[in-house]
Design a protein around this motif. Sequence first.
Motif, mmCIF file in Angstrom:
data_model
loop_
_atom_site.group_PDB
_atom_site.id
_atom_site.type_symbol
_atom_site.label_atom_id
_atom_site.label_comp_id
_atom_site.label_asym_id
_atom_site.label_seq_id
_atom_site.Cartn_x
_atom_site.Cartn_y
_atom_site.Cartn_z
ATOM 1 N N SER A 1 0.856 -1.187 0.000
ATOM 2 C CA SER A 1 0.000 0.000 0.000
ATOM 3 C C SER A 1 0.890 1.234 0.000
ATOM 4 C CB SER A 1 -0.921 0.008 1.225
ATOM 5 O OG SER A 1 -0.159 0.116 2.409
ATOM 6 N N ALA A 2 0.320 2.317 -0.451
ATOM 7 C CA ALA A 2 1.060 3.578 -0.505
ATOM 8 C C ALA A 2 0.240 4.643 0.208
ATOM 9 C CB ALA A 2 1.313 3.993 -1.948
ATOM 10 N N ARG A 3 0.950 5.514 0.877
ATOM 11 C CA ARG A 3 0.310 6.644 1.560
ATOM 12 C C ARG A 3 1.079 7.895 1.177
ATOM 13 N NH1 ARG A 3 -2.181 5.995 7.145
ATOM 14 N NH2 ARG A 3 -3.634 7.701 6.923
ATOM 15 N N VAL A 4 0.363 8.931 0.744
ATOM 16 C CA VAL A 4 0.965 10.188 0.324
ATOM 17 C C VAL A 4 0.377 11.299 1.193
ATOM 18 C CG1 VAL A 4 1.244 11.826 -1.578
ATOM 19 C CG2 VAL A 4 1.243 9.378 -2.044
ATOM 20 N N VAL A 5 1.264 12.094 1.800
ATOM 21 C CA VAL A 5 0.817 13.230 2.614
ATOM 22 C C VAL A 5 1.360 14.500 1.981
ATOM 23 C CG1 VAL A 5 0.891 14.338 4.873
ATOM 24 C CG2 VAL A 5 0.804 11.836 4.709
ATOM 25 N N ILE A 6 0.451 15.412 1.624
ATOM 26 C CA ILE A 6 0.820 16.717 1.074
ATOM 27 C C ILE A 6 0.739 17.718 2.222
ATOM 28 C CG2 ILE A 6 0.241 18.512 -0.585
ATOM 29 C CD1 ILE A 6 -1.164 16.339 -2.258
ATOM 30 N N SER A 7 1.875 18.314 2.572
ATOM 31 C CA SER A 7 1.927 19.291 3.666
ATOM 32 C C SER A 7 2.076 20.689 3.098
ATOM 33 C CB SER A 7 3.104 18.980 4.594
ATOM 34 O OG SER A 7 2.929 17.715 5.181
ATOM 35 N N ARG A 8 1.181 21.568 3.530
ATOM 36 C CA ARG A 8 1.183 22.953 3.070
ATOM 37 C C ARG A 8 1.440 23.878 4.244
ATOM 38 N NH1 ARG A 8 -1.524 23.233 -2.063
ATOM 39 N NH2 ARG A 8 -2.448 21.245 -2.596
ATOM 40 N N ALA A 9 1.707 25.127 3.952
ATOM 41 C CA ALA A 9 1.943 26.122 4.995
ATOM 42 C C ALA A 9 0.722 26.217 5.907
ATOM 43 C CB ALA A 9 2.238 27.480 4.369
ATOM 44 N N GLY A 10 0.974 26.542 7.151
ATOM 45 C CA GLY A 10 -0.124 26.681 8.100
ATOM 46 C C GLY A 10 -0.585 25.358 8.687
#
Length: 108
Positions: free
Chosen positions: A39-48
């Motif tokens: 399985s794959a997990r992708v986390v997109i982290s943005r400002a704030g």
Amino acid sequence: MKKLLLLGACLLALSMNPVRAYASDPDIVVVRVFDNGGSARVVISRAGGKNEVSSFNSGNGEKGLSDSGQGYLKVVQKLYSEGYSLKSTFTADVFLTTLIFVKEAPKP
């Protein structure tokens, strides 16, 4: 005489260095990818502190490769459609990859 003074003032103004426009800092997004082969997990982290999480199947079979390819494609297409471009990648271990996307500030 007025024309001569006006012309001189214009030439003086053109000869001075223009004031530099200060561009804002670029917008940066960090994408962490964890893929253990099943399985794959992708986390997109943005400002704030804003995070978006995507999970999908992966693996080295035809179905797993197809599912993970489509999952990664959706993440990258989303960021490119928002104006981001990939600037850097690095890996922490076999299963973890980090991608740095940047949206440059418009040039004046």
